[in-house]
Design an enzyme around this catalytic site. Structure first.
Site, PDB file in Angstrom:
ATOM      1  N   TYR A  72       0.888  -1.094   0.098  1.00 33.91           N
ATOM      2  CA  TYR A  72      -0.084  -0.044  -0.059  1.00 33.91           C
ATOM      3  C   TYR A  72       0.932   1.167  -0.013  1.00 33.91           C
ATOM      4  O   TYR A  72       1.971   1.093   0.189  1.00 33.91           O
ATOM      5  CB  TYR A  72      -0.918   0.060   1.170  1.00 33.91           C
ATOM      6  CG  TYR A  72      -0.111  -0.164   2.434  1.00 33.91           C
ATOM      7  CD1 TYR A  72       0.179   1.312   2.962  1.00 33.91           C
ATOM      8  CD2 TYR A  72       0.498  -0.937   3.180  1.00 33.91           C
ATOM      9  CE1 TYR A  72       0.864   1.549   4.266  1.00 33.91           C
ATOM     10  CE2 TYR A  72       1.186  -0.904   4.240  1.00 33.91           C
ATOM     11  CZ  TYR A  72       1.596   0.343   4.620  1.00 33.91           C
ATOM     12  OH  TYR A  72       2.214   0.398   6.069  1.00 33.91           O
ATOM     13  N   SER A  95       1.893   3.574  12.390  1.00 38.83           N
ATOM     14  CA  SER A  95       2.338   2.299  11.946  1.00 38.83           C
ATOM     15  C   SER A  95       0.721   1.625  11.186  1.00 38.83           C
ATOM     16  O   SER A  95      -0.147   2.049  11.440  1.00 38.83           O
ATOM     17  CB  SER A  95       2.155   1.560  13.330  1.00 38.83           C
ATOM     18  OG  SER A  95       0.971   1.146  13.714  1.00 38.83           O
ATOM     19  N   LYS A  96       1.276   0.743  10.391  1.00 35.36           N
ATOM     20  CA  LYS A  96       0.077   0.308   9.368  1.00 35.36           C
ATOM     21  C   LYS A  96      -0.865  -0.485  10.122  1.00 35.36           C
ATOM     22  O   LYS A  96      -1.985  -0.708   9.739  1.00 35.36           O
ATOM     23  CB  LYS A  96       0.543  -0.316   8.218  1.00 35.36           C
ATOM     24  CG  LYS A  96       1.380  -1.705   8.644  1.00 35.36           C
ATOM     25  CD  LYS A  96       1.643  -2.580   7.592  1.00 35.36           C
ATOM     26  CE  LYS A  96       2.555  -3.650   7.724  1.00 35.36           C
ATOM     27  NZ  LYS A  96       3.120  -4.330   6.432  1.00 35.36           N
ATOM     28  N   ARG A  97      -0.462  -1.221  11.196  1.00 31.89           N
ATOM     29  CA  ARG A  97      -1.362  -1.698  11.975  1.00 31.89           C
ATOM     30  C   ARG A  97      -2.709  -1.207  12.832  1.00 31.89           C
ATOM     31  O   ARG A  97      -3.578  -1.497  12.816  1.00 31.89           O
ATOM     32  CB  ARG A  97      -0.785  -2.493  13.245  1.00 31.89           C
ATOM     33  CG  ARG A  97       0.035  -3.594  12.594  1.00 31.89           C
ATOM     34  CD  ARG A  97       0.030  -4.738  13.672  1.00 31.89           C
ATOM     35  NE  ARG A  97      -1.247  -5.424  13.926  1.00 31.89           N
ATOM     36  CZ  ARG A  97      -1.727  -6.346  14.684  1.00 31.89           C
ATOM     37  NH1 ARG A  97      -0.464  -6.997  15.304  1.00 31.89           N
ATOM     38  NH2 ARG A  97      -2.631  -6.640  14.957  1.00 31.89           N
TER      39      ARG A  97
END
Length: 597
Positions: free
Chosen positions: A95, A332-334
């Site tokens: 992404y 953070s992508k989380r």
RNA sequence: GCCCCCAUCGUCCAGUGGCCGAGGACGCCGCCCUUUCAAGGCGGUAACACGGGUUCGAAUCCCGUUGGGGGUGCCA
């Protein structure tokens, strides 16, 4: 250390600031930029410990290394002499991270404002990060943002031969040594030595290991750090940052598999592609001295850049502050909404997104917050970028997006809505949510009806993704009744039934548009407004309280575009039918009857 | 642990030694406008982390402290 001139090559008169730390830049426009930053850098330079060491290591000379030009502005890389060549070098992750988007933007701006070249390079040396569609995603996200690359995309995965050459060269020059230590062994030694969480201890540095072990397996190759001295990163944003060599370990440059690691591939590419300005996240600042050492070692070893023109001087560096979340941690992508694609799909306009991104860490001197890409190119100055991390504030992004939406000509607003409304064909490229995103059947969208509502919708949404919910009642057979709204505004209102009945009668008395029947008054917003006003007076309520039940009966919700326009677009027949249906539903769900007592 | 970066309202910025009893924007609160909701108008809330120094004068320069962050990988 001599006074360091500003490394920002494109600045026309920066050399004025060179003389002393106290000199004030006299340039006129923009007055503050040059003098201040240069003063900062000079004071930082004074703080730097003076170089004193010498080395006989297999590495490069141990004297103080710096990318600051030695003899004046023109000495910094190719940046000063010719048009800048900047690169955006993301590693594919599946992404497009908003932080990457900002780095790309700042690079793009520097290229655009200086007649330079914006290069896209996909850093996919890690086999795990090498999916074709991921690279395509980067290209398309960049395109959506309006920042197409002038060169590239180059793929590191396609340049392994070049890295192999560089590795051989560095090996021959004595900059590298083979290492067969495992991580566990290193940790064990460090632990025994009483060091908590350390780097490599140089165990193999003098063992004279071959590149290939007796079993035929390859060995990792480490870069031999000069044991003493310092390396200085002359950063346009932060000034001179000094790194003592003694605090840096011998880092791995080549995996035992023979694959090059980030520092190596990154530097080889920058040299080969004649990069003049390295603009990237602050997280890379600590590894920059390593890159500088590799850059210099390569040059000393006689590396010939693909671009030709002789071995380039070091590029100008600019390390951007990180983008952080509300916890002040790196995004953070989380747990943080970091995918640019998601913002695109929610209906954020690329120009608004870019505008907001630019504001994260920078602002024009006059305090303006809304500007075009052209103005941004004109006003942006890398050296004015802030030093502190910035919180990515979706609320403000959304506000800015709303400003952009409202500023759109209605026709364009309608066009831009197409990916969400599904009406007609749309130009592709910019659009986005998955096909069929509209909440109504494909064929039921009515361009003319939407066009009538568009101006009213436009000033009520902050993202295009909110549009369908504003007009869905027009394209669905039944109004999308919100249970909560129905319960509160219709069932919960004792006068609702009376209002609905009266409305049914009053609206039914109006003409539907064709000739004949009714009172002779047209079924238009103005008339409906007047009639409803009279109805309100007849039941002794304010118009605001009266339109509630009618709105829910017709549109399913208690909020939405102005009611009378909505009714006009809906048309007499559907209005009456929905009023009937609502009355029916009310009778069934909540048997009428005044509460006892 | 070690190295590096950073520090103005809740958030993003302005501020570069006197013009700062700190300004704008987002958010939030209130009022106005108003057919809901928005939009718009008006007003309000709210910050120079702390301690030393330099200076006639410090948000601004220096040092330190504290706090936050990043790095420390055969990831990038």
């Amino acid at each position: 250390m001599p006074a360091t001139p500003c490394a920002w090559a494109s600045h026309p008169r920066c050399s004025r600031c060179v003389t002393t730390a106290t000199s004030t830049c006299s340039m006129s426009t923009p007055a503050r930029s040059c003098g201040t930053r240069c003063a900062r850098r000079l004071t930082a330079a004074r703080r730097a410990p003076s170089p004193s060491s010498r080395t006989s290591s297999p590495g490069v000379a141990g004297e103080s290394q710096t990318n600051a030009p030695a003899g004046g502005v023109g000495a910094a890389g190719g940046g000063a002499a010719s048009a800048p060549r900047v690169r955006f070098a993301p590693s594919p992750t599946g992404y497009f991270h908003v932080g990457s988007a900002r780095a790309a933007l700042y690079n793009w701006l520097v290229a655009r404002q200086s007649g330079g070249t914006f290069i896209l390079r996909i850093e996919d040396t890690d086999a795990e990060r090498n999916r074709e569609e991921w690279a395509e995603g980067i290209v398309s996200a960049l395109h959506w943002l309006g920042m197409d690359a002038d060169e590239g995309p180059y793929r590191q995965s396609a340049r392994s031969a070049r890295y192999a050459e560089a590795i051989d060269l560095l090996w021959s020059a004595g900059n590298l040594y083979a290492c067969d230590c495992t991580r566990d062994e290193i940790d064990a030694r460090n632990k025994a030595a009483g060091i908590a969480t350390p780097g490599y201890d140089g165990h193999c540095r003098d063992r004279g290991l071959e590149r290939v072990g007796p079993d035929g397996a390859g060995r990792a190759l480490r870069f031999a750090m000069p044991p003493e001295g310092t390396t200085t990163v002359a950063d346009v944003i932060r000034g001179d940052v000094v790194f003592p060599h003694e605090a840096m370990d011998d880092f791995v440059v080549v995996k035992s598999s023979g694959a090059p690691l980030f520092v190596l591939a990154n530097v080889v590419d920058d040299v080969d592609m004649a990069i003049t300005h390295v603009i990237r996240g602050e997280d890379l600042l600590p590894t920059t001295p390593r890159g500088i050492l590799v850059w210099q070692a390569l040059g000393a070893a006689g590396w010939e850049p693909e671009a030709g023109g002789g071995y380039p001087g070091l590029p100008v560096f600019a390390h951007l502050p990180l983008l952080v979340n509300e916890q002040r941690k790196k995004l953070s992508k989380r747990r943080d909404p970091v995918a640019v694609e998601d913002y695109r799909d929610k209906g954020y306009l690329p120009e608004a997104f870019v505008n907001y991104l630019a504001l994260l860490g920078w602002s024009p001197h006059d305090g303006r917050e809304l500007f075009t890409a052209g103005e941004l190119i004109e006003w942006f100055r890398l050296e004015d970028v802030n030093h502190a991390p910035a919180f990515f504030d979706v609320a403000k992004l959304t506000h800015i997006n709303g400003e952009y939406i409202r500023a759109l000509p209605v026709d364009e607003f309608i066009e831009r809505c197409r990916p969400w409304t599904g009406g007609g064909a749309h130009g592709g490229g910019t659009g986005t949510p998955a096909a069929g995103a509209a909440p109504w059947p494909a064929g039921s969208f009515d361009d003319a009806a939407f066009a009538r509502m568009a101006p009213l919708v436009q000033e009520r949404v902050a993202t295009l993704g909110e549009v369908p919910a504003m007009v869905d009642f027009l394209f669905l057979d039944e109004p999308p009744v919100d249970p909560g709204d129905w319960a509160k505004v219709v069932e919960g209102d004792e006068g609702a039934a009376q209002i609905l009945e009266a409305a049914r009668a009053a609206f039914g008395a109006l003409e539907g548009g064709g000739a004949g029947g009714g009172s002779g008054s047209a079924f238009d917003a103005e008339t409906l407004h007047r009639v409803t006003q009279e109805l309100a007076e007849s039941v002794g309520r304010k118009l605001a309280k009266t339109q509630g039940p009618i709105r829910v009966a017709l549109t399913g919700r208690r909020v939405g575009p102005p009611l009378f326009e909505s009714m006009a677009v809906l048309g007499r027949d559907r209005v009456l039918a929905r009023l009937d249906a609502a009355l029916d539903r009310l009778a069934r769900s909540a048997p009428a009857g005044p509460p006892a007592g």
